[in-house]
Design a protein around this motif. Structure first.
Motif, PDB file in Angstrom:
ATOM      1  N   VAL A 381       0.854  -1.181   0.000  1.00 18.70           N
ATOM      2  CA  VAL A 381       0.000   0.000   0.000  1.00 18.70           C
ATOM      3  C   VAL A 381       0.895   1.237   0.000  1.00 18.70           C
ATOM      4  CG1 VAL A 381      -1.846   1.254   1.171  1.00 18.70           C
ATOM      5  CG2 VAL A 381      -1.756  -1.260   1.302  1.00 18.70           C
ATOM      6  N   PHE A 382       0.762   2.074  -1.023  1.00 22.19           N
ATOM      7  CA  PHE A 382       1.515   3.329  -1.118  1.00 22.19           C
ATOM      8  C   PHE A 382       0.673   4.474  -0.568  1.00 22.19           C
ATOM      9  CE2 PHE A 382       3.376   1.263  -5.102  1.00 22.19           C
ATOM     10  CZ  PHE A 382       4.577   0.930  -4.501  1.00 22.19           C
ATOM     11  N   CYS A 383       1.243   5.281   0.327  1.00 23.38           N
ATOM     12  CA  CYS A 383       0.564   6.470   0.857  1.00 23.38           C
ATOM     13  C   CYS A 383       1.385   7.699   0.511  1.00 23.38           C
ATOM     14  CB  CYS A 383       0.403   6.375   2.377  1.00 23.38           C
ATOM     15  SG  CYS A 383      -0.543   4.973   2.973  1.00 23.38           S
ATOM     16  N   ALA A 384       0.891   8.529  -0.415  1.00 24.21           N
ATOM     17  CA  ALA A 384       1.547   9.796  -0.773  1.00 24.21           C
ATOM     18  C   ALA A 384       3.010   9.585  -1.147  1.00 24.21           C
ATOM     19  CB  ALA A 384       1.421  10.794   0.380  1.00 24.21           C
ATOM     20  N   VAL A 385       3.263   8.652  -2.042  1.00 23.57           N
ATOM     21  CA  VAL A 385       4.636   8.297  -2.408  1.00 23.57           C
ATOM     22  C   VAL A 385       5.091   9.097  -3.636  1.00 23.57           C
ATOM     23  CG1 VAL A 385       6.110   6.419  -3.224  1.00 23.57           C
ATOM     24  CG2 VAL A 385       4.417   5.991  -1.431  1.00 23.57           C
ATOM     25  N   PRO A 386       6.270   9.728  -3.586  1.00 19.01           N
ATOM     26  CA  PRO A 386       6.786  10.485  -4.737  1.00 19.01           C
ATOM     27  C   PRO A 386       7.499   9.576  -5.730  1.00 19.01           C
ATOM     28  CG  PRO A 386       8.272  10.741  -2.888  1.00 19.01           C
ATOM     29  CD  PRO A 386       7.132   9.878  -2.398  1.00 19.01           C
ATOM     30  N   HIS A 387       6.750   8.786  -6.467  1.00 22.70           N
ATOM     31  CA  HIS A 387       7.353   7.818  -7.382  1.00 22.70           C
ATOM     32  C   HIS A 387       8.266   8.482  -8.409  1.00 22.70           C
ATOM     33  CE1 HIS A 387       4.947   4.412  -5.970  1.00 22.70           C
ATOM     34  NE2 HIS A 387       3.905   5.230  -5.928  1.00 22.70           N
ATOM     35  N   ARG A 388       7.972   9.717  -8.762  1.00 24.57           N
ATOM     36  CA  ARG A 388       8.797  10.451  -9.727  1.00 24.57           C
ATOM     37  C   ARG A 388       9.432  11.677  -9.086  1.00 24.57           C
ATOM     38  NH1 ARG A 388       4.345   8.424 -11.655  1.00 24.57           N
ATOM     39  NH2 ARG A 388       4.456   6.926 -13.379  1.00 24.57           N
ATOM     40  N   HIS A 465      -1.729  -0.959  -4.068  1.00 21.53           N
ATOM     41  CA  HIS A 465      -2.798   0.015  -3.835  1.00 21.53           C
ATOM     42  C   HIS A 465      -2.163   1.382  -3.581  1.00 21.53           C
ATOM     43  CE1 HIS A 465      -5.761  -3.281  -3.040  1.00 21.53           C
ATOM     44  NE2 HIS A 465      -4.675  -3.897  -2.572  1.00 21.53           N
ATOM     45  N   SER A 466      -2.883   2.439  -3.910  1.00 14.89           N
ATOM     46  CA  SER A 466      -2.411   3.794  -3.641  1.00 14.89           C
ATOM     47  C   SER A 466      -3.466   4.582  -2.884  1.00 14.89           C
ATOM     48  CB  SER A 466      -2.074   4.534  -4.941  1.00 14.89           C
ATOM     49  OG  SER A 466      -0.870   4.069  -5.509  1.00 14.89           O
ATOM     50  N   ILE A 467      -2.999   5.357  -1.885  1.00 14.22           N
ATOM     51  CA  ILE A 467      -3.844   6.326  -1.183  1.00 14.22           C
ATOM     52  C   ILE A 467      -3.158   7.676  -1.337  1.00 14.22           C
ATOM     53  CG2 ILE A 467      -5.006   6.922   0.961  1.00 14.22           C
ATOM     54  CD1 ILE A 467      -4.563   4.063   1.910  1.00 14.22           C
ATOM     55  N   TRP A 487       0.935  13.831 -10.368  1.00 12.63           N
ATOM     56  CA  TRP A 487       1.677  13.187 -11.454  1.00 12.63           C
ATOM     57  C   TRP A 487       2.834  12.334 -10.927  1.00 12.63           C
ATOM     58  CZ3 TRP A 487       6.728  14.512 -11.240  1.00 12.63           C
ATOM     59  CH2 TRP A 487       7.095  15.790 -10.830  1.00 12.63           C
ATOM     60  N   SER A 488       3.239  12.569  -9.680  1.00 12.74           N
ATOM     61  CA  SER A 488       4.291  11.769  -9.085  1.00 12.74           C
ATOM     62  C   SER A 488       3.738  10.655  -8.195  1.00 12.74           C
ATOM     63  CB  SER A 488       5.234  12.652  -8.259  1.00 12.74           C
ATOM     64  OG  SER A 488       6.284  11.907  -7.697  1.00 12.74           O
ATOM     65  N   SER A 489       2.660  10.930  -7.476  1.00 15.32           N
ATOM     66  CA  SER A 489       2.108   9.915  -6.568  1.00 15.32           C
ATOM     67  C   SER A 489       1.273   8.868  -7.290  1.00 15.32           C
ATOM     68  CB  SER A 489       1.273  10.577  -5.464  1.00 15.32           C
ATOM     69  OG  SER A 489       0.266  11.403  -6.015  1.00 15.32           O
ATOM     70  N   HIS A 490       0.811   9.187  -8.495  1.00 14.44           N
ATOM     71  CA  HIS A 490       0.039   8.222  -9.285  1.00 14.44           C
ATOM     72  C   HIS A 490       0.981   7.214  -9.933  1.00 14.44           C
ATOM     73  CE1 HIS A 490      -2.843   6.554 -12.127  1.00 14.44           C
ATOM     74  NE2 HIS A 490      -1.991   6.818 -13.098  1.00 14.44           N
ATOM     75  N   VAL A 491       0.653   5.944  -9.789  1.00 18.14           N
ATOM     76  CA  VAL A 491       1.442   4.891 -10.405  1.00 18.14           C
ATOM     77  C   VAL A 491       0.482   3.768 -10.785  1.00 18.14           C
ATOM     78  CG1 VAL A 491       1.926   3.656  -8.245  1.00 18.14           C
ATOM     79  CG2 VAL A 491       3.559   3.499 -10.134  1.00 18.14           C
ATOM     80  N   GLY A 492       0.857   3.001 -11.785  1.00 19.05           N
ATOM     81  CA  GLY A 492      -0.008   1.911 -12.205  1.00 19.05           C
ATOM     82  C   GLY A 492       0.794   0.781 -12.816  1.00 19.05           C
ATOM     83  N   PRO A 493       0.137  -0.373 -12.963  1.00 21.37           N
ATOM     84  CA  PRO A 493      -1.256  -0.633 -12.580  1.00 21.37           C
ATOM     85  C   PRO A 493      -1.366  -0.983 -11.091  1.00 21.37           C
ATOM     86  CG  PRO A 493      -0.324  -2.572 -13.625  1.00 21.37           C
ATOM     87  CD  PRO A 493       0.739  -1.514 -13.684  1.00 21.37           C
ATOM     88  N   VAL A 494      -2.433  -0.506 -10.453  1.00 19.95           N
ATOM     89  CA  VAL A 494      -2.711  -0.829  -9.058  1.00 19.95           C
ATOM     90  C   VAL A 494      -4.122  -1.386  -8.953  1.00 19.95           C
ATOM     91  CG1 VAL A 494      -1.133   0.915  -8.125  1.00 19.95           C
ATOM     92  CG2 VAL A 494      -3.513   1.530  -8.563  1.00 19.95           C
ATOM     93  N   ALA A 495      -4.368  -2.154  -7.889  1.00 19.38           N
ATOM     94  CA  ALA A 495      -5.697  -2.726  -7.687  1.00 19.38           C
ATOM     95  C   ALA A 495      -6.698  -1.662  -7.291  1.00 19.38           C
ATOM     96  CB  ALA A 495      -5.637  -3.818  -6.625  1.00 19.38           C
ATOM     97  N   GLU A 497      -6.905   2.897  -6.339  1.00 18.14           N
ATOM     98  CA  GLU A 497      -6.308   4.205  -6.049  1.00 18.14           C
ATOM     99  C   GLU A 497      -7.396   5.070  -5.431  1.00 18.14           C
ATOM    100  OE1 GLU A 497      -3.591   6.740  -8.772  1.00 18.14           O
ATOM    101  OE2 GLU A 497      -5.574   7.711  -8.916  1.00 18.14           O
ATOM    102  N   LEU A 498      -7.167   5.513  -4.211  1.00 20.42           N
ATOM    103  CA  LEU A 498      -8.150   6.322  -3.504  1.00 20.42           C
ATOM    104  C   LEU A 498      -7.591   7.723  -3.272  1.00 20.42           C
ATOM    105  CD1 LEU A 498     -10.902   6.475  -1.989  1.00 20.42           C
ATOM    106  CD2 LEU A 498      -9.629   5.886   0.095  1.00 20.42           C
TER     107      LEU A 498
END
Length: 532
Positions: A381-388, A465-467, A487-495, A497-498
């Motif tokens: 589960v990702f919470c507010a993660v700066p993927h980029r 999952h992403s929150i 644009w950084s916290s969104h990542v896919g594919p996830v089951a 995203e809330l």
């Protein structure tokens, strides 16, 4: 010459040096006035109510009887704990005795303090309780302070215990004190009747963070990470149980495991959670570059998993769930993803065996760029993660803070040795000692490691999952939590995203806790995917 960084350094130094005296458990030097009724009369009252509670034909009287019983037991407990003698002597003075320790009975002799949960200030936590029979109490067993060695997986400063005190009239003529381990025992049997034990789920959680130093050292953990390297690792909230699924929490920058205390507070009252899950907390100094902390996370997880396997089967271990916040999500994502040679190729243009580096540097490069991913996590589960990355890492103030960070000496040596071999630094003619990566500048969208990780696909054998917070503005996909844009916290594919109305402190939001509860229930009903 005066520089802008000097006053900032002075302020941070003041924060490092300003420590108050160590907190202590609530004292009881004398019995409170409200609890000074004669013990024999209180015992007689509790016995009378006990007999009513044992009789199903008097069920309509139970609510009032339970209240009177609890009031009498609470006053007797004050007399028990405030006595000058030990537990057994104080109990005997009252005309009672203490039940011997057992699987469901707290061992009072092992505790350094035991006090009513009502004595704890829960602060901003939502105060969650379960009404029922008995007096909720908090036990405390001291461990060692932060920075002082202790057995593996043991919490620093101390261990909180959630228990419920009852005075049992089952056995003979001597009333018996029982202190039920409320995490594992929900009910008490009186005659032919079953009653729910009262519980205070929030007080032990709040008291731990009142006593523990980890949440007081967030700035120090950033600026002087080497001072707190000893605390890098996993803490188990309960002894490892092979029959339960590990739920691992990984905090972010300028943070500690207390980032998840609201989520844990919301989960603890649920019997299904306590029966099926166990909590692991990963702690690390957050001044180090995230790729280095990621390496330490994998080492800690592999060691803990080996320890867990030595204690029993791996069926539940392989159902592990990891919940990560902010930079902790980069530690998690990189650790469960097979990097191939992507990280390595972004920095070096020759095979690792041909690099002109020492053995320790070669090991560092291999462990941080050419590693094997973790095998256990089944869901993340990702919470507010700066993927980029986060644009804030490029702000001037962030750069000033980054320059204050003093990396561990061993890491500095390895970084200098490795950077001298880096294609990019050599090609650009840079002095590699001037711009060592820290946690802050490694979060820049332009950081090579962050760019590489953002381009690696999520492993298909793990459910994600992403929150994500949008500060309540409802402007996704143009939203931001104030630190990380969508644009950084969104990542896919996830089951799933809330999007929730939260700032960057997503784990503090009740909607995030509710979403985690939904995910954990879903996890229990889902089959294990084994094609790793």
């Amino acid at each position: 010459m005066f520089t802008p960084i000097r006053p900032l350094a002075i302020l941070l130094l003041a924060a490092l040096l300003c420590h108050c005296g160590a907190p202590q458990p609530p004292p009881c030097r004398s019995v409170p006035k409200a609890s000074r009724a004669p013990a024999p009369s209180l015992i007689a009252s509790a016995r009378l109510e006990w007999n009513i509670l044992a009789d199903p034909s008097r069920r309509s009287e139970w609510p009032a009887s339970r209240s009177r019983y609890n009031d009498a037991v609470a006053k007797l407990f004050d007399q028990l704990r405030c006595g000058p003698d030990g537990w057994d002597s104080s109990a005997a003075t009252l005309g009672t005795r203490i039940a011997p320790p057992g699987p469901e009975q707290t061992d009072l002799a092992s505790l350094d303090a035991l006090f009513p949960a009502s004595a704890v200030d829960v602060g901003k936590l939502e105060h969650l309780t379960t009404p029922g029979l008995g007096v909720p109490v908090v036990g405390w067993k001291q461990t060692t302070p932060v920075g002082t060695p202790r057995p593996p997986y043991l919490l620093p400063n101390g261990l909180p215990y959630i228990a419920t005190a009852t005075l049992d009239f089952h056995s003979g003529t001597t009333p018996t004190w029982r202190f039920a381990k409320r995490w594992t025992q929900d009910d008490i049997r009186i005659g032919s009747s079953t009653h729910t034990l009262a519980a205070d789920w929030t007080a032990p959680n709040a008291f731990y963070w009142h006593m523990c130093e980890l949440d007081d050292l967030k700035i120090q953990n950033v600026i002087l990470p080497d001072r707190y390297t000893e605390e890098t690792g996993l803490y188990f909230l309960q002894p490892y149980d092979p029959d339960k699924i590990p739920l691992v929490f990984v905090h972010g920058l300028v943070s500690s495991p207390d980032a998840f205390k609201n989520m844990i507070n919301e989960l603890a009252p649920n019997p299904w959670f306590r029966e099926r899950y166990q909590i692991w907390l990963f702690n690390y100094p957050t001044g180090n570059p995230w790729i280095y902390s990621s390496m330490n996370f994998r080492k800690s997880m592999n060691a803990a998993s080996a320890f867990a396997r030595s204690k029993g089967g791996s069926r539940n271990l392989e159902r592990m769930v990891v919940v990560s916040h902010s930079m902790g999500g980069l530690l998690t994502r990189s650790s469960v993803t097979d990097p191939g040679t992507a990280f390595y190729d972004s920095a070096f243009d020759k095979p690792i065996d041909r690099l002109a580096v020492g053995p320790s540097t070669r090991e560092y490069i291999r462990d941080s760029t050419l590693y094997q991913p973790l095998g256990e996590p089944d869901r993340v589960v990702f919470c507010a993660v700066p993927h980029r990355g986060s644009p804030m890492a490029n702000f001037r103030f962030a750069n000033l803070i980054s320059k204050l960070i003093r990396l561990p000496k061993t890491l500095t040596v390895e970084l200098l040795d490795a950077t001298l071999q880096s294609v990019n630094d050599i090609a650009q003619g840079e002095d590699p000692s001037k711009n060592f990566p820290t946690s802050i500048n490694s979060l820049s969208p332009n950081n090579p490691d962050t760019e590489v990780l953002g381009n690696l696909p999520l492993p298909r054998h793990i459910t994600f999952h992403s929150i994500i917070g949008d500060r309540g503005k409802g402007d996704t996909p143009h939203s931001s939590d104030g630190v990380v844009p969508y644009w950084s916290s969104h990542v896919g594919p996830v089951a799933s995203e809330l999007i929730i109305p939260s700032n960057h402190s997503v784990p503090d939001n009740p909607k995030a806790a509710a979403e985690l509860e939904r995910i954990l229930k879903l996890h229990l009903a889902s089959p294990l995917i084994t094609d790793h």
